[in-house]
Design a protein around this motif. Sequence first.
Motif, PDB file in Angstrom:
ATOM      1  N   ALA A 186       0.644  -1.275   0.076  1.00  0.00           N
ATOM      2  CA  ALA A 186       0.093   0.180  -0.041  1.00  0.00           C
ATOM      3  C   ALA A 186       0.752   1.312   0.023  1.00  0.00           C
ATOM      4  CB  ALA A 186      -0.925   0.094   1.344  1.00  0.00           C
ATOM      5  N   THR A 187       2.065   1.305   0.089  1.00  0.00           N
ATOM      6  CA  THR A 187       3.169   2.316   0.368  1.00  0.00           C
ATOM      7  C   THR A 187       4.109   2.391  -0.698  1.00  0.00           C
ATOM      8  OG1 THR A 187       4.195   1.184   2.087  1.00  0.00           O
ATOM      9  CG2 THR A 187       2.679   2.607   2.820  1.00  0.00           C
ATOM     10  N   PHE A 188       5.246   2.321  -0.356  1.00  0.00           N
ATOM     11  CA  PHE A 188       6.534   2.255  -1.170  1.00  0.00           C
ATOM     12  C   PHE A 188       6.562   1.315  -2.458  1.00  0.00           C
ATOM     13  CE2 PHE A 188       8.181  -0.453   2.007  1.00  0.00           C
ATOM     14  CZ  PHE A 188       8.825  -1.532   1.385  1.00  0.00           C
ATOM     15  N   GLY A 189       5.767   0.158  -2.073  1.00  0.00           N
ATOM     16  CA  GLY A 189       5.785  -0.772  -3.151  1.00  0.00           C
ATOM     17  C   GLY A 189       5.082  -0.653  -4.370  1.00  0.00           C
ATOM     18  N   TRP A 190       3.770   0.323  -4.053  1.00  0.00           N
ATOM     19  CA  TRP A 190       2.645   0.300  -5.229  1.00  0.00           C
ATOM     20  C   TRP A 190       1.693   1.596  -4.826  1.00  0.00           C
ATOM     21  CZ3 TRP A 190       2.990  -1.229  -9.834  1.00  0.00           C
ATOM     22  CH2 TRP A 190       1.924  -1.352 -10.816  1.00  0.00           C
ATOM     23  N   GLY A 191       1.163   1.352  -3.909  1.00  0.00           N
ATOM     24  CA  GLY A 191      -0.224   2.218  -3.464  1.00  0.00           C
ATOM     25  C   GLY A 191       0.338   3.728  -3.393  1.00  0.00           C
ATOM     26  N   TRP A 192       1.275   4.068  -2.685  1.00  0.00           N
ATOM     27  CA  TRP A 192       1.751   5.369  -2.655  1.00  0.00           C
ATOM     28  C   TRP A 192       1.916   5.997  -3.885  1.00  0.00           C
ATOM     29  CZ3 TRP A 192       6.892   5.423   0.897  1.00  0.00           C
ATOM     30  CH2 TRP A 192       6.466   5.661   2.180  1.00  0.00           C
ATOM     31  N   HIS A 193       2.214   5.434  -4.810  1.00  0.00           N
ATOM     32  CA  HIS A 193       2.729   6.141  -5.999  1.00  0.00           C
ATOM     33  C   HIS A 193       1.119   6.361  -7.048  1.00  0.00           C
ATOM     34  CE1 HIS A 193       6.366   5.870  -4.523  1.00  0.00           C
ATOM     35  NE2 HIS A 193       6.484   4.382  -4.534  1.00  0.00           N
ATOM     36  N   LEU A 194       0.450   5.124  -7.018  1.00  0.00           N
ATOM     37  CA  LEU A 194      -0.828   5.241  -7.579  1.00  0.00           C
ATOM     38  C   LEU A 194      -1.281   6.511  -6.980  1.00  0.00           C
ATOM     39  CD1 LEU A 194      -1.992   1.734  -8.141  1.00  0.00           C
ATOM     40  CD2 LEU A 194      -0.640   3.366  -9.787  1.00  0.00           C
ATOM     41  N   ASP A 195      -1.485   6.607  -5.685  1.00  0.00           N
ATOM     42  CA  ASP A 195      -2.351   7.596  -4.979  1.00  0.00           C
ATOM     43  C   ASP A 195      -1.874   8.966  -5.289  1.00  0.00           C
ATOM     44  OD1 ASP A 195      -4.395   7.678  -2.592  1.00  0.00           O
ATOM     45  OD2 ASP A 195      -3.122   9.217  -2.089  1.00  0.00           O
TER      46      ASP A 195
END
Length: 324
Positions: A186-195
């Motif tokens: 949800a953070t540095f691996g994927w979600g942060w960036h989509l958000d």
Amino acid sequence: MPIIAIEEHWSMPDLTAALHALPHPDESLVFGEMDDNQERLEDLEAGRIAAMNAQGVDVSILALTPPGTQSLPPGEALALSRAANDVAAAAVARNPARLRSMSTLPMSSPKDVPAELERAASMGHVGTMVYGRSGDLFLDDPVYDDFFGVASELGQPVFIHPQLPSRAVRDASYRGFDPMTELALATFGWGWHLDAATAALRLILRGTFDRHPDLQIVLGHWGETLLFWLDRANSISRTAGLQRSVSDCVRSNFHITASGMLNPAHLHHALSVTSVDRLMFATDYPFQRPTKEEIGSFLGHFSSETERQQFSSGNAASLFGIGL
């Protein structure tokens, strides 16, 4: 060749304590407490300058580490934003040759944001860092339009930094693993960036840059996926009734940082969809710590000395008004 790093994080113990005291603390706070990150984040003195020297960084632009003050209640967000801006300005005053700072704003209290941005700018802050959502308010909500108008008038670039996705999004897309894997996804691996990319795209679709054509936005991590999906995102332009296309706004109103991801493939793609004068260096300190040798090696992938200079310092100096 001078190097300006524009996404160099810091933290303030009073703010960290307030964030931990919330009923549902932001779980990404744990990243600031791993290894020696907390010590490095809180050090605005000799230790930070020593780390810059080791990397060959001449000027660091300080920015409060996520989640900033945006998850706090309005009154507390205002008080701690003002305190953070005072602390950062004092640090810059003690080391004016090596430090600059981006302001922190009480985005959970929209009515107080323009005035605090004006106050911070008058103190010497060279831009501001915000996040894509404050509670249920998206960054493109009309209540923030005065903020973007003031930022444009003052020439204050707005850095949109990733943040932990909402609980609803996490429940829908990032559950089903052990807690740390869920958080990483949800953070540095994927979600942060989509958000962050979604927040930026929503600003464009809201017509923000039609109303404020001089407003300048900064995205980290090579554009938070947006540069890699411009062909599809661009197709929304006509549907949204924009005066300018998504890709035109990206090329005219967005600046992109490397955030310590020194991958030549990302650089080459960025140069294919935007121009070199829109790209800037950052280490994302202390979460990314590229060595001086790694930085030098990456700079070798530019095609000319002029482009290297633009990326390493010239573009940031121009955007943030930093004399070298």
